[in-house]
Design a protein around this motif. Structure first.
Motif: not given
Ligand code: HEC
Length: 88
Positions: A33-34, A37-38, A41, A45, A51, A54-55, A58, A61-62, A67
């Motif tokens: 799942r994580c 988009c990138h 991680p 860290m 976390w 961040i969750l 995220m 962002r979803i 999505m």
């Molecule tokens: C829909 C797309 C998407 C999904 C799915 C996603 N991410 Fe992200 N994530 C992003 C974007 C866009 C960023 C760029 C930083 C921001 O916009 O917050 C990011 C940045 C991050 C960062 C860096 C944060 C920072 O401040 O530098 C972490 C850690 C991270 N994601 C963890 C996760 C985890 C854990 C999951 C699974 C639960 C996840 N991501 C799923 C889109 C996504």
């Protein structure tokens, strides 16, 4: 007496297997799942509180990407995985 001992060993083994299955499931879900988009991680860290923050970002962002949202039980499993591998 012997039967009791064997039962204890059996239950202990089941507990270990149960725990391992959950941990594997957490790792697998996190990876699946994580990384949509990138890149994946590194769980070490951030600390547990970071976390959690961040969750919730995220989740937004979803939603923004249109999505399908992660089901609550998947978030919970990923969260537990991250917490057990987080920085102290
Ligand atoms: C829909 C797309 C998407 C999904 C799915 C996603 N991410 Fe992200 N994530 C992003 C974007 C866009 C960023 C760029 C930083 C921001 O916009 O917050 C990011 C940045 C991050 C960062 C860096 C944060 C920072 O401040 O530098 C972490 C850690 C991270 N994601 C963890 C996760 C985890 C854990 C999951 C699974 C639960 C996840 N991501 C799923 C889109 C996504």
């Amino acid at each position: 007496m012997k039967a009791t001992f064997l039962t204890v060993v059996f239950l202990a083994a089941m507990g270990t297997i149960g725990f391992a299955a959950t941990a594997d499931e957490g790792a697998a879900l996190f990876e699946a799942r994580c990384t949509l988009c990138h890149q994946m991680p590194d769980p070490a860290m951030l600390n547990a509180g970071q976390w959690d923050a961040i969750l919730s970002v995220m989740k937004k962002r979803i939603e923004q990407k249109g999505m399908p949202q992660l089901p609550d039980d998947e978030i919970k499993t990923i969260r537990e995985f991250l917490h057990s591998h987080a920085r102290q």
